[in-house]
Design an enzyme around this catalytic site. Sequence first.
Site, mmCIF file in Angstrom:
data_model
loop_
_atom_site.group_PDB
_atom_site.id
_atom_site.type_symbol
_atom_site.label_atom_id
_atom_site.label_comp_id
_atom_site.label_asym_id
_atom_site.label_seq_id
_atom_site.Cartn_x
_atom_site.Cartn_y
_atom_site.Cartn_z
ATOM 1 N N SER A 1 0.858 -1.057 -0.014
ATOM 2 C CA SER A 1 -0.210 0.057 0.048
ATOM 3 C C SER A 1 0.956 1.240 -0.072
ATOM 4 O O SER A 1 1.892 1.209 0.871
ATOM 5 C CB SER A 1 -1.078 0.085 1.183
ATOM 6 O OG SER A 1 -1.803 1.062 1.366
ATOM 7 N N LYS B 1 -0.852 -0.881 -4.713
ATOM 8 C CA LYS B 1 -2.386 -0.077 -4.105
ATOM 9 C C LYS B 1 -1.987 1.238 -3.549
ATOM 10 O O LYS B 1 -1.003 1.779 -2.974
ATOM 11 C CB LYS B 1 -2.912 -0.838 -2.823
ATOM 12 C CG LYS B 1 -3.706 -0.111 -2.191
ATOM 13 C CD LYS B 1 -4.363 -0.767 -1.106
ATOM 14 C CE LYS B 1 -4.838 -0.225 0.372
ATOM 15 N NZ LYS B 1 -5.484 -1.071 1.114
ATOM 16 N N LYS C 1 -3.139 4.937 -2.624
ATOM 17 C CA LYS C 1 -3.973 5.762 -1.782
ATOM 18 C C LYS C 1 -4.495 6.996 -2.603
ATOM 19 O O LYS C 1 -3.568 7.616 -3.216
ATOM 20 C CB LYS C 1 -3.442 6.368 -0.730
ATOM 21 C CG LYS C 1 -3.282 5.226 0.605
ATOM 22 C CD LYS C 1 -4.541 4.740 0.993
ATOM 23 C CE LYS C 1 -4.209 3.654 2.154
ATOM 24 N NZ LYS C 1 -5.371 3.071 2.674
ATOM 25 N N ASP D 1 -7.120 2.880 -3.298
ATOM 26 C CA ASP D 1 -7.821 2.782 -2.015
ATOM 27 C C ASP D 1 -8.172 4.641 -1.516
ATOM 28 O O ASP D 1 -7.458 5.195 -1.284
ATOM 29 C CB ASP D 1 -7.464 2.261 -0.915
ATOM 30 C CG ASP D 1 -7.968 2.098 0.377
ATOM 31 O OD1 ASP D 1 -7.224 1.503 1.386
ATOM 32 O OD2 ASP D 1 -9.284 2.609 0.484
ATOM 33 N N GLU E 1 -11.075 0.442 -3.824
ATOM 34 C CA GLU E 1 -11.432 0.157 -2.516
ATOM 35 C C GLU E 1 -12.258 1.368 -1.765
ATOM 36 O O GLU E 1 -11.550 2.501 -1.855
ATOM 37 C CB GLU E 1 -10.111 -0.135 -2.060
ATOM 38 C CG GLU E 1 -10.161 -0.727 -0.638
ATOM 39 C CD GLU E 1 -8.981 -1.113 0.154
ATOM 40 O OE1 GLU E 1 -7.916 -1.124 -0.392
ATOM 41 O OE2 GLU E 1 -8.856 -1.172 1.366
ATOM 42 N N ASP F 1 -13.974 -2.056 2.172
ATOM 43 C CA ASP F 1 -12.797 -2.328 3.341
ATOM 44 C C ASP F 1 -13.793 -1.954 4.528
ATOM 45 O O ASP F 1 -14.511 -2.852 5.345
ATOM 46 C CB ASP F 1 -11.715 -1.496 3.163
ATOM 47 C CG ASP F 1 -10.793 -1.307 4.421
ATOM 48 O OD1 ASP F 1 -9.582 -0.865 4.444
ATOM 49 O OD2 ASP F 1 -11.442 -2.002 5.621
ATOM 50 N N LYS G 1 -10.249 -7.923 6.850
ATOM 51 C CA LYS G 1 -9.203 -7.449 7.876
ATOM 52 C C LYS G 1 -9.865 -8.017 9.135
ATOM 53 O O LYS G 1 -10.763 -7.543 9.522
ATOM 54 C CB LYS G 1 -9.097 -5.969 8.125
ATOM 55 C CG LYS G 1 -8.460 -5.247 6.904
ATOM 56 C CD LYS G 1 -8.616 -3.628 7.489
ATOM 57 C CE LYS G 1 -7.709 -2.789 6.031
ATOM 58 N NZ LYS G 1 -8.016 -1.355 6.253
ATOM 59 N N GLY H 1 -4.451 -4.701 5.415
ATOM 60 C CA GLY H 1 -3.616 -4.524 6.460
ATOM 61 C C GLY H 1 -3.838 -3.164 7.443
ATOM 62 O O GLY H 1 -4.637 -2.327 6.860
#
Length: 372
Positions: A139, A165, A167, A193, A218, A243, A267, A295
């Site tokens: 991430s 991934k 952000k 995400d 996400e 998520d 998660k 995570g």
Amino acid sequence: MKLTKLTLHRIEMPLVSPFTTSFSTQTARNALLLEAECRVDDELVTGWGECVAMAEPLYSSEYLEGAAHVIRKWLAPRLFAEADVTAETVAGLLAPIVGHRMAKSALEMAILDAQLRSRRQSFAGYLGTARKTIPSGVSVGIQDSVPAMVKTVGGYLDEGYARIKLKIKPGIDLEPVAAVRREFGDDLLLQVDANAAYTLADAAHLKRLDEFNLLLIEQPLGEEDLRQHAELARIMTTPMCLDESIVSAQTAADAIVIGAAAVINIKPGRVGGYLEARRIHDLAQAHGVAVWCGGMLETGIGRAANAALAGLPGFTLPGDISGSDRFYAEDISEPIVMSDGEVAVPTGPGFGVDVLPERLEKFRIEFEELRG
Ligand SMILES: CSCC[C@@H](NC(=O)CCC(=O)O)C(=O)O
Ligand SMILES: [Mg+2]
């Protein structure tokens, strides 16, 4: 097993670099570790659990001090009262207390670790995880500039990570994604995400991400926006992944049925524990919905447990189970190592990693011992 002592360890571990999401920038991980001493027949065995709540209630409503308080005042007493507690009974014993899933997960985790260690069984063996390694994704936090983002992604790809991934947040989305796609090509496994940073009013803008052939998007919308995610999923071609919204097998079922989740980020801490996480895996698999393991900047304890979970067959997309060194120069345990885009599934008893006393000493801020 009889829970005889529960020690709450507050630790703070510096991050190797700031981690910026749509809602915060972290430079250290404040975490709560639970050390459960249990008696099995005439043997004392210790298990460790990790509470993934952040110091501030910004990812979800839980936060570290609150988790410690609810464990101390409301949750631990219910486990101390039990003559024979097992990992499989913890959730039911704690069910009368509403919410606090991350706190409950940490307790179940510590009892599970102790139980498995008393049986000399690995968590992978308990789950029936056949895989020896799992793919390791990374991430990437929001960077200061697009060139900095491209450079950071290049660094992780040089290390061998299997999936990137990014952000994103309003104003920092299309440009970095386009630049990463342009620099590293169409074959790069790439996803984004948003941590709930957008609303349905942003649908036309978010649909522009469809041109980048992402694995998934996400949690673009709010934690409680199940209907809205289903609406956005009908507008976008990029697979919708949830998520924050998936807090239990029940919400996973609702999300799948209404079309809000084509993919689920599992998660264990967010859903109340590894046993609920497995139930969500099984449910998703029954619906043909892919899952992957997310995570929460876990220490080696949570990272090791996640690696075993991610070995289950329904985890068909690379998760955010990076090497420890993605966040930490030194971990609380032996580091989880990413090699050639994979992380090994631990084979030792329990979660298969041990807390190193000198590292606990180094990173611990305070601790308190609870007895029944
Ligand atoms: C502080 S942000 C933690 C939640 C975030 N987690 C990650 O991005 C992965 C972090 C990790 O690799 O542990 C997510 O929303 O998926
Ligand atoms: Mg997320």
